[in-house]
Design a protein around this motif. Structure first.
Motif, short mmCIF file in Angstrom:
data_model
loop_
_atom_site.label_atom_id
_atom_site.label_comp_id
_atom_site.label_asym_id
_atom_site.label_seq_id
_atom_site.Cartn_x
_atom_site.Cartn_y
_atom_site.Cartn_z
N ALA A 11 0.60 -1.07 -0.07
CA ALA A 11 -0.14 -0.09 0.02
C ALA A 11 0.88 1.23 -0.07
O ALA A 11 0.40 2.54 -0.50
N SER A 12 2.16 1.13 0.53
CA SER A 12 3.07 2.26 0.57
C SER A 12 3.90 2.42 -0.79
O SER A 12 4.63 3.58 -0.83
N CYS A 13 3.75 1.48 -1.53
CA CYS A 13 4.92 1.36 -2.45
C CYS A 13 4.56 2.38 -3.79
O CYS A 13 3.30 2.03 -4.44
N PRO A 14 5.46 3.23 -4.32
CA PRO A 14 5.13 3.92 -5.44
C PRO A 14 5.02 3.25 -6.67
O PRO A 14 4.61 4.08 -7.65
N SER A 15 5.69 2.32 -6.63
CA SER A 15 5.98 1.54 -7.95
C SER A 15 5.21 0.34 -8.12
O SER A 15 5.10 -0.18 -9.21
N VAL A 16 4.12 -0.01 -7.19
CA VAL A 16 3.31 -0.93 -7.20
C VAL A 16 2.63 -1.17 -8.37
O VAL A 16 2.27 -2.34 -9.01
N VAL B 19 11.83 -2.46 -10.91
CA VAL B 19 11.09 -1.29 -11.15
C VAL B 19 11.00 -0.85 -9.64
O VAL B 19 10.43 0.17 -9.49
N CYS B 20 11.45 -1.26 -8.53
CA CYS B 20 11.79 -0.70 -7.18
C CYS B 20 12.41 0.38 -7.18
O CYS B 20 13.42 0.64 -7.68
N ALA B 21 12.05 1.65 -6.73
CA ALA B 21 12.45 2.90 -6.71
C ALA B 21 13.50 3.11 -5.44
O ALA B 21 13.99 4.22 -5.50
N SER B 22 13.77 2.18 -4.80
CA SER B 22 14.49 2.16 -3.50
C SER B 22 14.23 3.46 -2.70
O SER B 22 15.01 4.21 -2.14
N CYS B 23 12.68 3.64 -2.44
CA CYS B 23 12.30 4.79 -1.90
C CYS B 23 12.20 4.45 -0.23
O CYS B 23 12.22 5.45 0.56
N PRO C 1 11.74 -4.78 3.49
CA PRO C 1 11.67 -5.34 1.99
C PRO C 1 12.38 -4.58 0.84
O PRO C 1 12.96 -5.08 -0.02
N THR C 2 12.91 -3.39 1.31
CA THR C 2 13.78 -2.71 0.11
C THR C 2 15.16 -3.43 0.07
O THR C 2 15.74 -3.68 -1.13
N GLU C 3 15.67 -3.86 1.17
CA GLU C 3 16.88 -4.92 1.06
C GLU C 3 16.74 -6.15 0.38
O GLU C 3 17.59 -6.68 -0.30
#
Ligand code: SF4
Ligand code: SF4
Length: 194
Positions: A28-33, A63-67, A80-82
């Motif tokens: 829900a928080s991911c801008p790339s989802v 496509v993960c933006a590493s935000c 999850p970013t890692e």
């Protein structure tokens, strides 16, 4: 055959992936989802089900933006970013890349440039990257020309002070990596060894 799931669990903080409660806060928080084949929550579920190759064949990790939004908001202190970065690394090292996603090739040229000079040489990176993608090169030619005329593409490669120290640091990181595990130095550039 290498067990990719076990490799992920063995990474620093990797055992936390087992604690995911599938609440979906990360998704829900991911801008790339909206462009991901699998959301961060689904990526974790697939990894835990031993379906790492399925994930690596999709565009999800690339496509993960590493935000870091998923990491900051996870109620279980999972990162999850890692995981996304680690999956990029595994995909690159095992040749498991999704069709039509050029991010790994771009990371490779970017990392090579930084490791060679301590700073990125934009013109060199774009030239090397686009050699592998001639059709994309043609489409981007007008942008490149415009950037060049606006002084945004340096012809002469820059060189940072302390490149020797950087090289020594990366070497040390590789040497201290556990046997059979990718080094943190190779996480730079999507885990592509250059
Ligand atoms: S926010 Fe954390 S606990 Fe919730 S689904 Fe994502 S990784 Fe799992
Ligand atoms: S770090 Fe990646 S997976 Fe996590 S919220 Fe940002 S874009 Fe999504």
């Amino acid at each position: 055959m290498v067990d990719l799931t076990e490799q992920l669990y063995a990474l620093p903080g990797g055992d936390k992936f087992k604690l995911c409660i599938q609440c979906g806060t990360c998704a829900a928080s991911c801008p790339s989802v909206f462009v991901m084949r699998y959301s961060p929550r689904q990526v974790i579920a697939l990894v835990r089900a031993g379906m790492v190759r399925e994930v690596l064949r999709s565009n999800a990790v690339w496509v993960c933006a590493s935000c870091y939004m998923c990491t900051v908001r996870c109620p279980c202190d999972i990162q999850p970013t890692e995981l996304m970065h680690a999956l990029q690394m595994l995909g690159s090292q095992n040749g498991l890349l999704p069709d039509g996603v050029a991010v790994a090739a771009f990371y490779r040229t970017f990392a090579a440039s930084v490791k060679a000079r301590g700073r990125v040489h934009e013109l060199g990176v774009m030239f090397r990257f686009l050699l592998t993608r001639p059709r994309k090169a043609l489409r981007m030619l007008p942008v490149g020309i415009s950037l060049f005329w606006h002084g945004r593409l340096r012809v002469r490669p820059p060189r940072a002070a302390g490149v020797k120290e950087l090289t020594a640091m990366l070497k040390a990181l590789r040497e201290e990596a556990p046997a059979g595990m990718p080094a943190r130095a190779d996480v730079v550039g999507g885990g592509v060894r250059v």
